[in-house]
Design a protein around this motif. Structure first.
Motif, short mmCIF file in Angstrom:
data_model
loop_
_atom_site.label_atom_id
_atom_site.label_comp_id
_atom_site.label_asym_id
_atom_site.label_seq_id
_atom_site.Cartn_x
_atom_site.Cartn_y
_atom_site.Cartn_z
N HIS A 298 6.67 12.78 -11.36
CA HIS A 298 6.87 12.69 -10.01
C HIS A 298 6.38 11.10 -9.64
N ALA A 299 5.37 10.67 -10.52
CA ALA A 299 4.87 9.31 -9.93
C ALA A 299 5.67 8.27 -10.43
N GLY B 151 9.25 14.97 1.54
CA GLY B 151 8.27 15.17 0.43
C GLY B 151 9.02 15.48 -0.99
N ALA C 69 5.55 13.00 1.39
CA ALA C 69 6.13 11.63 1.40
C ALA C 69 4.99 10.67 1.56
N PRO C 70 5.24 9.40 1.11
CA PRO C 70 4.26 8.41 1.31
C PRO C 70 3.84 8.05 2.86
N ALA C 71 2.67 8.02 3.08
CA ALA C 71 2.31 7.82 4.47
C ALA C 71 2.83 6.45 4.97
N THR C 72 2.82 5.35 4.12
CA THR C 72 3.34 3.99 4.82
C THR C 72 3.97 3.48 3.59
N LEU C 73 4.87 2.55 3.80
CA LEU C 73 5.74 1.79 2.89
C LEU C 73 5.22 0.50 2.62
N ASN C 74 4.37 -0.03 1.72
CA ASN C 74 3.90 -1.26 1.62
C ASN C 74 4.88 -2.24 0.98
N TYR D 185 9.99 7.76 -1.26
CA TYR D 185 9.20 7.29 -2.77
C TYR D 185 8.28 6.17 -2.31
N THR D 186 7.38 6.02 -3.12
CA THR D 186 6.42 4.72 -2.88
C THR D 186 7.22 3.16 -3.77
N ASP E 97 8.05 0.56 -5.92
CA ASP E 97 7.67 0.09 -7.38
C ASP E 97 8.75 -1.29 -7.57
#
Length: 403
Positions: free
Chosen positions: A180-181, A192, A241-246, A387-388, A390
């Protein structure tokens, strides 16, 4: 005495009422009242109150409760328990387990040797026919009883099975969480993702699917009753789901070279032709020699390929390291994926409202992830909020406006 309580008194406290002379009931028992007869209570001037028992009724002790003469039969394996999961399966014959444990040290090596010889024969014979529908005959481990499971098979005690399956469950759930990561899992409606683990019956026979679910719940996993049958148990875990997209906006200024979103250093140009030719030889050799190695990163092969291989489409862009060549290469990949998804949506009559693609690092190495994000926005693609980000390894994009 005045109150009539003395000798010869005509009436006193608690004395029976006096009957006038000549009006005594006929046939009165001269020997007194029957102590076992139920007397008729006198009329009460106030409403009658329910009697209060001297000792309140207590529930019977569990040991004193009546037990049925014939206890309820145990449901067979495969029947749904109250939680919806089967219980322990019937034990295997001890003699058969011991015989399998002794003989496996002989037939398992022969089995592996036979598979290698069969593979060599098929390669040199140029076999193009269809094989069996199942690959179970290729997996020797399914019929192998490790020493740690032998004790559980022989004793049949749930605590021994739990001691055996607990580390296996921990390893598989950890691998699923690592997947998942790395971007694995099925995206849900709330953005999610859900990852799943499936265990065969041979790993938890004496514990039952309900016991495996109980162990998994300690680590945040849950059982999936709809995907659990008599031979397998399936577990799942939902990650939000990720809270925020950096991540920068496509309209932001270009990222600095060397930063996660900026251009990355390319490989030595004169070395690329040798990599392009020799990868035909060393990629299969490396894969065969290390296919059995357990990798900590689920996307190990993608990262290894981006480092040690070069694709024919990306060869010119990396060899020249020209911004125009990188833009042309990124646009070509985006158009290819968009056309592929559009064709798939046409075949399925547009049943998939959201479409997703992934750009690997090798696609935008010299241009940078931010430049790839800007070109993707021109084609209608945006960062996938499920997705976070990357950028050092890949970009995951989504859009929902395809026909």
């Amino acid at each position: 005495m005045a109150n009539g309580q003395g000798h010869g008194g005509t009436g006193g406290y608690g004395a029976p009422p006096q009957v006038p002379y000549g009006q005594a009931p006929y046939g009165r028992n001269p020997y007194g009242e029957n102590p076992y007869a139920r007397p008729v209570p006198p009329p009460q001037p106030y409403p009658a109150q329910p009697p209060h028992p001297a000792h309140p009724a207590q529930p019977p002790h569990p040991a004193q409760q009546a037990t049925p003469a014939h206890p309820a039969p145990r449901p067979p394996y495969g029947a749904a328990r109250p939680g919806g999961f089967p219980g322990p399966a019937p034990r295997r014959n001890r003699a058969a387990v011991l015989l399998q444990f002794l003989l496996q040290w002989i037939y398992a090596p022969l089995w592996v040797l036979g598979l290698v010889l069969l593979f060599v024969v098929l390669v040199f014979a140029d076999y193009n026919g269809s094989g069996p529908s199942s690959d179970g005959w290729l997996k020797v481990n399914r019929s192998f009883v490790p020493p740690r499971r032998l004790r559980a098979e022989l004793s049949g005690r749930p605590e021994h099975w739990e001691r055996y399956v607990a580390p296996i469950l921990a390893r598989r759930t950890a691998a699923a969480e690592a997947a998942h990561a790395a971007g694995g899992g099925e995206v849900q409606a709330d953005l999610g993702r859900v990852v799943q683990v499936r265990l065969p019956l041979r790993l938890y026979r004496g514990l039952g699917a309900d016991g495996v679910v109980r162990l998994a719940e300690r680590h945040g996993w849950r059982g999936v009753a709809s995907g659990t049958d008599a031979g397998h148990v399936r577990l799942a875990r939902h990650f939000p789901a990720p809270a925020t997209l950096n991540a920068p906006s496509p309209q932001d200024p270009p990222a600095a070279p060397g930063s996660p979103w900026g251009p990355q250093p390319v490989r030595f140009a004169p070395l690329l032709p040798f990599v392009f030719l020799l990868q035909i030889l060393y990629v299969p050799v490396y894969g065969l020699l290390t296919c059995w190695v357990s990798r900590p990163e689920p996307d190990h092969w993608e990262r290894w390929g981006a480092r040690w291989t070069v694709g024919p489409r990306a060869f010119r862009a990396e060899f020249t390291d020209s911004p125009a060549a990188w833009d042309r290469h990124i646009r070509r990949i985006l158009e290819r994926d968009t056309n592929r998804i559009r064709a798939a949506a046409t075949r399925t009559s547009g049943t998939t409202p959201v479409h997703r693609i992934q750009l690997n690092r090798a696609t935008y190495r010299g241009a940078g992830a931010h430049r790839a994000l800007r070109l993707a926005a021109e084609h209608g693609w945006t960062l996938d909020p499920a997705y976070t980000p990357d950028p050092a390894n890949s970009l995951r994009l989504t859009r929902s406006d395809l026909p």
